[in-house]
Scaffold this active site. Structure first.
Site, PDB file in Angstrom:
ATOM      1  CB  CYS A 285       9.103  -2.796 -10.122  1.00 49.10           C
ATOM      2  SG  CYS A 285       9.824  -3.417  -8.620  1.00 49.10           S
TER       3      CYS A 285
ATOM      4  CD  GLU B 202      10.372   4.217  -8.140  1.00 46.05           C
ATOM      5  OE1 GLU B 202      10.403   4.061  -9.370  1.00 46.05           O
ATOM      6  OE2 GLU B 202      10.337   3.267  -7.327  1.00 46.05           O
TER       7      GLU B 202
END
Length: 187
Positions: free
Chosen positions: A71, A118
């Site tokens: 990530c 996000e």
């Protein structure tokens, strides 16, 4: 990469349509819960096993939990694609072709007062060798059978990161499309 330098501790703040608004210091964005652009990478091998990692205990959040391959956050002045490839090389010591599957918006209150808010762009790739992870980022890795992984995640969700639990089944639905070069289509 194009040879520019950007501050590794900054993220791109976006609106709900993923339009760039400004940059912010990474920890400030996470403590304030500012919506920012991120990506999650899922790598599988030609046998359909998924490369998962156990986040290093020293990570600023979710340390010691199992998660997807990699990530990260897009950096200022860097394309999303460049960011994903850079982070894959930094965390796991390899690179491979990546295809973006979809993007989701989520918000989660995590440990250490971190708020993940996000727009997460989800990438998938195929790679058949073992990684060479950075021990500051990754404490362990495994090539996991996806059916067993989904089952274990349902039985033991506390072992896995929030976003991994959110994304896994949708990504698993797309593995065959990636392995056949997208001929069956992405979902």
């Amino acid at each position: 990469m194009s040879g520019y330098f950007w501050p590794m501790d900054h993220v791109i703040i976006v609106d709900e349509n993923d339009n760039e608004l400004e940059t912010a210091e990474k920890m400030e964005a996470h403590l304030a819960g500012k919506l920012h652009r991120a990506f999650s990478i899922f790598v599988v091998n030609s046998r359909g096993k998924m490369l998962i990692q156990k986040r290093a205990d020293g990570k600023y959040h979710s340390g010691g939990l199992w998660s997807n391959t990699c990530c990260g956050h897009q950096g200022p002045g860097e394309s999303l694609d460049e960011s994903a490839h850079r982070r894959l090389r930094e965390e796991l010591g390899f690179d491979c072709e990546l295809k973006e599957l979809f993007a989701i918006t989520y918000r989660a209150d995590l440990d250490n007062n971190i708020i993940e808010h996000e727009i997460d762009h989800v990438f998938i790739g195929v790679y058949d060798k073992d990684p060479h992870p950075d021990p500051a980022e990754v404490s362990a890795f495994s090539w996991a059978d996806t059916n067993q992984l989904v089952d274990d995640m349902k039985k033991n969700p506390e072992r896995y990161t929030y976003w991994f639990r959110l994304l896994l089944e949708r990504v698993v639905d797309n593995i065959s499309a990636v392995q056949d070069g997208g001929k069956t289509g992405y979902r």
